[in-house]
Each structure stands twice: as C-alpha cells, then as structure tokens.
Design a protein around this motif. Structure first.
Motif, PDB file in Angstrom:
ATOM      1  N   GLU A  21       0.831  -1.206   0.000  1.00 16.83           N
ATOM      2  CA  GLU A  21       0.000   0.000   0.000  1.00 16.83           C
ATOM      3  C   GLU A  21       0.870   1.262   0.000  1.00 16.83           C
ATOM      4  O   GLU A  21       0.587   2.218  -0.718  1.00 16.83           O
ATOM      5  N   HIS A  24       2.187   1.724  -3.368  1.00 14.55           N
ATOM      6  CA  HIS A  24       1.125   1.819  -4.372  1.00 14.55           C
ATOM      7  C   HIS A  24       1.198   0.690  -5.412  1.00 14.55           C
ATOM      8  O   HIS A  24       1.098   0.934  -6.613  1.00 14.55           O
ATOM      9  N   ILE A  25       1.415  -0.539  -4.889  1.00 16.16           N
ATOM     10  CA  ILE A  25       1.417  -1.713  -5.756  1.00 16.16           C
ATOM     11  C   ILE A  25       0.553  -2.799  -5.122  1.00 16.16           C
ATOM     12  O   ILE A  25       0.173  -2.703  -3.951  1.00 16.16           O
ATOM     13  N   ASP A  26       0.262  -3.824  -5.886  1.00 15.39           N
ATOM     14  CA  ASP A  26      -0.531  -4.953  -5.412  1.00 15.39           C
ATOM     15  C   ASP A  26       0.285  -5.794  -4.438  1.00 15.39           C
ATOM     16  O   ASP A  26       1.486  -6.015  -4.654  1.00 15.39           O
ATOM     17  N   TYR A  30       4.099  -7.490  -4.664  1.00 16.28           N
ATOM     18  CA  TYR A  30       5.147  -7.261  -3.679  1.00 16.28           C
ATOM     19  C   TYR A  30       5.671  -8.601  -3.153  1.00 16.28           C
ATOM     20  O   TYR A  30       6.888  -8.783  -3.004  1.00 16.28           O
ATOM     21  N   GLN A  47       9.690   3.193  -5.500  1.00 17.20           N
ATOM     22  CA  GLN A  47       8.525   3.378  -4.623  1.00 17.20           C
ATOM     23  C   GLN A  47       8.677   2.569  -3.341  1.00 17.20           C
ATOM     24  O   GLN A  47       8.411   3.076  -2.242  1.00 17.20           O
ATOM     25  N   TYR A  51       9.425   4.051   0.556  1.00 15.88           N
ATOM     26  CA  TYR A  51       8.600   3.696   1.708  1.00 15.88           C
ATOM     27  C   TYR A  51       9.454   3.117   2.844  1.00 15.88           C
ATOM     28  O   TYR A  51       9.208   3.394   4.018  1.00 15.88           O
TER      29      TYR A  51
END
Length: 175
Positions: A21, A24-26, A30, A47, A51
């Motif tokens: 999350e 911003h990926i599934d 991941y 990304q 994070y």
C-alpha cells in the motif's frame, strides 16, 4: 529470495500489505518481489525503497558484475551509502561484525556507539553539509581489536542533481 528485504520488513514490523500500500502496488506483486520470483521495475523499486527509506539499488545488487563482486567480496573494502539523516541505504561487503539486515536504515551510532562511529558520522555530515569530498583515517573497536580504516566520503546525488546523502569507501589498513 530477497532475505534482506524480508528481514528489513520484519525489523520495521511491517506486513507485506502495508509495504504494498505504501508503494502503491498490489500485495501479490510485492510478495513476488520479496520471494525473488519477480524483479521490480526501477519505478517500483524506487517506490518500495522510498517507503522503506533505503536505496533502490539494493534490489539490483545481486546483479553486480561478477568481476567487480569477486574482486571485492572478502576484501578489506567496504562500500556504503547513507541518506541525509546518515541512515544506511546500501552497503556492500560489510565487516563480519555487521549483518546487512541489521545495518540498513540505521546510523553508525545506532549500530555501535564509540569514537570511530562518531567520527564517521561527523565525516559524512561534513560532506553532506558542504558538498565536498573528504578522506580521513578512522579507528573502530571491532571484534579483532582496534581497526583503522582509510575512509573516503563524497556527496551522493540523484538523477536530478539533488543531494541525497553520502557515499563512502573504507579500506582496512594494515597495522
């Protein structure tokens, strides 16, 4: 399997879902990145790295050229990057006293508080503050005794020319 990524996630007490999350990926994507069945694009690696507060190049260190890696592994040379807060974002060939999964995201003083780590942090901070490369001889109390390193530090910039931290190359000196 990217055990360093799994260990980093667990150390930060995050779930795969939370990282997915935040990046911003599934979550399934991941999970595949974490278990090594998928390689992230540079955008996705950036990304996730953003994070987790690490350098995205960590995702590609297993693809270092073989001659480079063979020449440096087990050598008296340590290469590292830190961010503007002096937290490690990448390291290659750390001293055996330090494990990669423990080093990432930590400052030198969080790893071991001594005169050497304080001097190393001061060196990196000066490099970040004035953008000038520096070189110093620093001593660290390690498992085999006081060990001296010739440390070269320089500013680290992103592709847009923004200062992101410092890069260091440390060579263990013979006594």
């Amino acid at each position: 399997m990217r055990s360093w990524l799994i260990n980093l996630r667990k150390e930060q007490e995050l779930t795969q879902q939370e990282i997915a999350e935040g990046a911003h990926i599934d979550r399934a994507y991941y999970a595949q990145i974490e278990n090594g069945t998928r390689n992230p694009s540079m955008t996705v690696a950036s990304q996730i790295a953003s994070y987790l507060h690490i350098n995205p190049s960590l995702f590609y260190t297993e693809h270092l050229s073989e001659p480079f890696e063979k020449a440096l592994v087990n050598s008296p040379i340590v290469i590292a990057h830190c961010d503007l807060n002096l937290r490690y974002t990448w390291m290659f060939n750390p001293h055996p006293d330090f494990r990669m999964n423990v080093v990432m995201g930590k400052t030198d003083e969080e790893l071991d508080f001594n005169e050497g780590t304080t001097a190393l942090m001061n060196l990196k901070q000066r490099v970040i503050d004035d953008g000038m490369a520096r070189r110093e001889i620093l001593a660290f109390p390690l498992s085999e005794g006081l060990t001296r390193y010739d440390v070269f530090a320089q500013p680290l910039y992103d592709q847009h020319g923004r200062l992101t931290g410092a890069a260091t190359v440390s060579v263990e000196m013979l006594t």
